[in-house]
Motif scaffolding. Structure first.
Motif, mmCIF file in Angstrom:
data_model
loop_
_atom_site.group_PDB
_atom_site.id
_atom_site.type_symbol
_atom_site.label_atom_id
_atom_site.label_comp_id
_atom_site.label_asym_id
_atom_site.label_seq_id
_atom_site.Cartn_x
_atom_site.Cartn_y
_atom_site.Cartn_z
ATOM 1 N N GLY A 1 -35.876 -49.412 -72.789
ATOM 2 C CA GLY A 1 -34.696 -50.277 -72.808
ATOM 3 C C GLY A 1 -34.507 -51.001 -71.491
ATOM 4 N N ARG A 2 -34.614 -50.284 -70.371
ATOM 5 C CA ARG A 2 -34.412 -50.922 -69.067
ATOM 6 C C ARG A 2 -35.550 -51.869 -68.744
ATOM 7 N NH1 ARG A 2 -29.736 -51.493 -69.100
ATOM 8 N NH2 ARG A 2 -29.913 -52.506 -67.090
ATOM 9 N N ASN B 1 -40.005 -49.595 -63.428
ATOM 10 C CA ASN B 1 -39.236 -50.826 -63.265
ATOM 11 C C ASN B 1 -39.873 -51.731 -62.222
ATOM 12 O OD1 ASN B 1 -37.175 -51.149 -65.028
ATOM 13 N ND2 ASN B 1 -35.581 -50.308 -63.723
ATOM 14 N N VAL B 2 -40.259 -51.142 -61.075
ATOM 15 C CA VAL B 2 -40.856 -51.945 -60.005
ATOM 16 C C VAL B 2 -42.178 -52.546 -60.472
ATOM 17 C CG1 VAL B 2 -41.902 -51.842 -57.728
ATOM 18 C CG2 VAL B 2 -39.750 -50.696 -58.145
ATOM 19 N N GLY C 1 -33.342 -48.968 -61.714
ATOM 20 C CA GLY C 1 -34.009 -47.736 -62.150
ATOM 21 C C GLY C 1 -33.336 -46.511 -61.574
ATOM 22 N N ILE C 2 -33.054 -46.548 -60.252
ATOM 23 C CA ILE C 2 -32.399 -45.406 -59.616
ATOM 24 C C ILE C 2 -31.015 -45.183 -60.229
ATOM 25 C CG2 ILE C 2 -31.444 -44.545 -57.449
ATOM 26 C CD1 ILE C 2 -34.278 -44.536 -57.082
ATOM 27 N N GLU D 1 -37.289 -53.619 -70.862
ATOM 28 C CA GLU D 1 -37.085 -54.829 -71.654
ATOM 29 C C GLU D 1 -35.899 -55.630 -71.137
ATOM 30 O OE1 GLU D 1 -38.194 -56.174 -74.991
ATOM 31 O OE2 GLU D 1 -39.962 -55.423 -73.984
ATOM 32 N N ALA D 2 -34.795 -54.923 -70.867
ATOM 33 C CA ALA D 2 -33.550 -55.633 -70.598
ATOM 34 C C ALA D 2 -33.440 -56.092 -69.157
ATOM 35 C CB ALA D 2 -32.359 -54.739 -70.958
ATOM 36 N N PHE D 3 -34.046 -55.358 -68.220
ATOM 37 C CA PHE D 3 -33.815 -55.692 -66.809
ATOM 38 C C PHE D 3 -35.095 -56.083 -66.078
ATOM 39 C CE2 PHE D 3 -32.430 -55.274 -62.479
ATOM 40 C CZ PHE D 3 -31.107 -55.672 -62.535
ATOM 41 N N ALA D 4 -36.105 -55.193 -66.116
ATOM 42 C CA ALA D 4 -37.272 -55.410 -65.252
ATOM 43 C C ALA D 4 -38.016 -56.691 -65.595
ATOM 44 C CB ALA D 4 -38.215 -54.218 -65.347
#
Lengths: 206, 204
Positions: free
Chosen positions: A115-116, A55-56, A133-134, A118-121
């Motif tokens: 998914g994360r 994510n980072v 992420g955590i 695409e949707a958040f990072a």
């Protein structure tokens, strides 16, 4: 900026927006590694580590990645992180790494991670992305631990390899439920968790 | 004979969904109606059949310890097996991309009906899972790997079509409210898994 808002990405995925039972992501590994508690814990930690780091990294790169090849870039970043986790695990705890067999490699295709990303990072700054992420890792791990707990307790009468049910119970006619060890019961245990969870969170019901 | 056994084993006994839970995400997400489910199943089957022999060759001639000896004596001791994951996922992603272009060119109707699911096959764990199992079991030749890929793909196709058919029927039944949707789907998959376990007794 108030404190509560900062920690929304951390707290939300634990129950209300849980990756496994609400977003229905990352089911494969959640079911396959939970016949014992220990591999479930290792898997939870590995996924949390890979997810928060990926994510980072993706969040830092989000303005430089061309739209059309972003899936491949994400896959390469995740694959590199997973290789690191795989090698660390092989060196540190070979037994568990053997028990998890291909499922460490399959973190790459774990839909929670894609998914994360695409949707958040791709649309957030590194710090919230790290918290997200955590948070998602913990939410995922929580379900894994609950499922692993029940399956190991009733399936083999042990937890983390230690005997829980005393011998006298077995002498009195208690028997381990072999069905709990078999794959299909994992699905049914998860279904029960969903049932309980949705009974309390009425707005999630369909 | 050996290969026929492997084929039947990978369809029924080592079924990707019911024995290993691979490809579960798209299995649950795309099984709402039989037509799309079948289309996705065929595409997965196809990708498995192509990607397994290719990754088998990569594993055999590039990645395995000592696999590079065809380049010359000095490479005989190199071991690139730690690169496996990255190589495999890159090959699968590239294959899916090529397949997407080919289908778009020659079968636009199929392309339109598959839509977004075609590129998503790259992150379907059933594919990478089959490749990793192939590496773990050390198949003897590329043909065996192809047979294994075809078997796993057909098993996956069978499972997703079956679940889609049951879910179509399910919309007429009264399920307890909190279980509606994803909950009952999990239970059905579990029950189907128990049914598939009856194949475990078959010795091949």
């Amino acid at each position: 900026m108030n404190l509560k808002k900062t920690f929304i990405p951390l707290v939300n995925p634990i129950s209300k927006d849980n990756p496994v039972i609400v977003q229905v992501l990352g089911i494969c590994s959640a079911l396959a590694v939970t016949s014992k508690l220990e591999p479930a814990l290792v898997m939870a930690v590995s996924v949390t580590a890979v997810l928060s780091l990926a994510n980072v990294i993706i969040s830092l790169l989000r303005n430089t990645i061309p739209q059309s090849i972003r899936i491949i870039v994400q896959l390469v970043v995740v694959a590199a992180l997973v290789v690191v986790v795989d090698q660390v695990l092989k060196a540190w705890n070979y037994e568990v790494s053997k028990a998890l067999s291909v499922f460490i490699g399959l973190i790459i295709t774990n839909c929670i991670i894609m998914g994360r990303l695409e949707a958040f990072a791709l649309s957030n700054r590194p710090w919230p992305a790290f918290l997200d992420g955590i948070g998602n890792g913990i939410g995922y791990g929580l379900i894994l631990v609950i499922v692993g707990f029940f399956r190991e307790l009733f399936g083999s009468g042990t937890l983390m390899g230690y005997q829980i049910f005393p011998q006298s119970w077995y002498d009195a006619g208690y028997m381990n439920n072999g069905l709990m060890i078999l794959p299909p019961m994992a699905l049914i245990v998860v279904a029960c968790i969903i049932w309980v969870h949705r009974s309390y969170n009425k707005d999630l019901q369909e | 004979m050996e290969n026929l056994n492997l084929f039947i084993r990978s369809i029924f006994i080592d079924n990707m969904i019911f024995a290993y839970f691979l490809g579960m995400c798209s299995f649950l997400a795309v099984s709402k109606n039989v037509k799309t489910a079948f289309g996705l199943g065929v595409a997965v089957c196809f990708v498995l059949m192509i990607s397994l022999p290719i990754t088998w060759c990569i594993n055999q001639y590039i990645l395995m310890p000592g696999a590079l000896s065809w380049l010359g004596e000095e490479y005989a001791s190199t071991d690139l097996s730690f690169l496996g994951l990255i190589m495999f996922i890159a090959v699968i992603a590239a294959l899916v991309q090529i397949l997407e272009m080919v289908i778009e060119k020659y079968a636009p109707a199929l392309y339109n009906s598959l839509g977004i699911f075609l590129p998503l096959i790259a992150v379907n764990c059933a594919i990478l899972g089959a490749v990793l199992f192939m590496q773990q079991r050390e198949f003897a030749d590329a043909w065996t790997a192809t047979v294994y890929g075809a078997g796993s793909g057909i098993g996956w196709l069978l499972a997703i079509t079956g679940l889609a058919a049951i879910r179509e029927r399910l919309s007429y039944s009264q399920v307890p409210k909190p279980l509606r949707g994803i909950g009952i789907t999990f239970i059905i998959t579990g029950l189907m898994g128990i049914a598939f376990m009856s194949f475990l007794g078959i010795k091949l």
